[in-house]
Design an enzyme around this catalytic site. Sequence first.
Site, PDB file in Angstrom:
ATOM      1  CG  ASP A  33      -1.303   0.882   7.541  1.00  0.00           C
ATOM      2  OD1 ASP A  33      -1.969   1.918   7.477  1.00  0.00           O
ATOM      3  OD2 ASP A  33      -0.041   0.864   7.459  1.00  0.00           O
ATOM      4  CB  ILE A  34       2.153  -1.225   3.932  1.00  0.00           C
ATOM      5  CG1 ILE A  34       3.220  -2.107   3.306  1.00  0.00           C
ATOM      6  CG2 ILE A  34       2.660   0.189   4.198  1.00  0.00           C
ATOM      7  CD1 ILE A  34       3.590  -1.689   1.888  1.00  0.00           C
ATOM      8  CG  ASN A  91      -4.940  11.077  10.375  1.00  0.00           C
ATOM      9  OD1 ASN A  91      -5.298  11.427  11.492  1.00  0.00           O
ATOM     10  ND2 ASN A  91      -4.125  10.063  10.185  1.00  0.00           N
ATOM     11  CD  GLU A  99       2.344   9.114   6.514  1.00  0.00           C
ATOM     12  OE1 GLU A  99       2.246   8.048   5.885  1.00  0.00           O
ATOM     13  OE2 GLU A  99       3.043   9.242   7.527  1.00  0.00           O
ATOM     14  CB  VAL A 100      -2.604   8.246   1.601  1.00  0.00           C
ATOM     15  CG1 VAL A 100      -3.151   7.829   0.232  1.00  0.00           C
ATOM     16  CG2 VAL A 100      -1.334   7.463   1.929  1.00  0.00           C
ATOM     17  CG  HIS A 104      -7.050   6.665   4.535  1.00  0.00           C
ATOM     18  ND1 HIS A 104      -6.597   7.725   3.785  1.00  0.00           N
ATOM     19  CD2 HIS A 104      -6.243   6.612   5.630  1.00  0.00           C
ATOM     20  CE1 HIS A 104      -5.562   8.277   4.379  1.00  0.00           C
ATOM     21  NE2 HIS A 104      -5.334   7.629   5.511  1.00  0.00           N
ATOM     22  CG  HIS A 106      -5.900   4.633   9.903  1.00  0.00           C
ATOM     23  ND1 HIS A 106      -4.628   4.204   9.617  1.00  0.00           N
ATOM     24  CD2 HIS A 106      -6.003   5.867   9.355  1.00  0.00           C
ATOM     25  CE1 HIS A 106      -3.972   5.144   8.934  1.00  0.00           C
ATOM     26  NE2 HIS A 106      -4.801   6.164   8.763  1.00  0.00           N
TER      27      HIS A 106
HETATM   28  P1  AMP Z   1      -2.638   8.635   6.907  1.00  0.00           P
HETATM   29  O1  AMP Z   1      -1.490   9.226   7.657  1.00  0.00           O
HETATM   30  O2  AMP Z   1      -3.928   8.656   7.692  1.00  0.00           O
HETATM   31  O3  AMP Z   1      -2.788   9.235   5.521  1.00  0.00           O
HETATM   32  O4  AMP Z   1      -2.317   7.091   6.756  1.00  0.00           O
HETATM   33  C1  AMP Z   1      -1.809   6.504   5.608  1.00  0.00           C
HETATM   34  C2  AMP Z   1      -1.552   5.047   5.912  1.00  0.00           C
HETATM   35  O5  AMP Z   1      -1.361   4.365   4.682  1.00  0.00           O
HETATM   36  C3  AMP Z   1      -0.313   4.784   6.769  1.00  0.00           C
HETATM   37  O6  AMP Z   1      -0.698   4.096   7.954  1.00  0.00           O
HETATM   38  C4  AMP Z   1       0.570   3.903   5.863  1.00  0.00           C
HETATM   39  O7  AMP Z   1       1.276   2.912   6.572  1.00  0.00           O
HETATM   40  C5  AMP Z   1      -0.446   3.319   4.911  1.00  0.00           C
HETATM   41  N1  AMP Z   1       0.072   2.918   3.611  1.00  0.00           N
HETATM   42  C6  AMP Z   1       0.856   3.638   2.761  1.00  0.00           C
HETATM   43  N2  AMP Z   1       1.108   2.941   1.650  1.00  0.00           N
HETATM   44  C7  AMP Z   1       0.446   1.762   1.763  1.00  0.00           C
HETATM   45  C8  AMP Z   1       0.308   0.603   0.940  1.00  0.00           C
HETATM   46  N3  AMP Z   1       0.906   0.524  -0.269  1.00  0.00           N
HETATM   47  N4  AMP Z   1      -0.441  -0.436   1.389  1.00  0.00           N
HETATM   48  C9  AMP Z   1      -1.015  -0.360   2.592  1.00  0.00           C
HETATM   49  N5  AMP Z   1      -0.941   0.697   3.420  1.00  0.00           N
HETATM   50  C10 AMP Z   1      -0.210   1.739   3.020  1.00  0.00           C
END
Ligand code: AMP
Length: 120
Positions: A33-34, A91, A99-100, A104, A106
């Site tokens: 994770d970034i 999530n 967010e994405v 996925h 974690h």
């Molecule tokens: P979620 O809220 O479960 O969708 O988590 C999305 C996660 O993606 C967050 O913890 C971000 O820090 C992570 N994230 C977003 N962009 C990147 C990226 N380019 N590389 C790695 N992790 C990312």
Amino acid sequence: MAYDSTNIFARILRGEIPCKKAFEDDHVLAFHDIHPQAPTHILVIPKGAYVSAADFGATASDAEIAAFTRAVARIAAEAGVEGSGYRLISNHGPDSHQEVPHYHVHILGGRPLGRLVTPL
Ligand code: AMP
């Protein structure tokens, strides 16, 4: 919810933006994770286009689901957190703060993580 192929994890899968890879096989990619929330914070994603756990569980093939589940356990073990313990978070949707919009999980570990969610 329709899959949005412009999401950031789709772009990582297409090699358009880099990631710090932790694992890859035919069905799965994992990367760090970034913005890590723990010493170990790895994201595990299927290579197929699934919006969230709901979409993946309902529509992915048995082979994809088996590969994903086995990969999560293997990646956590290889990260060295099987003995100390780790938390899996996935999530789905607005209340979860997803967010994405690419499924996925974690993997979080490497320190005591506290309670599962903030008590009401
Ligand atoms: P979620 O809220 O479960 O969708 O988590 C999305 C996660 O993606 C967050 O913890 C971000 O820090 C992570 N994230 C977003 N962009 C990147 C990226 N380019 N590389 C790695 N992790 C990312």
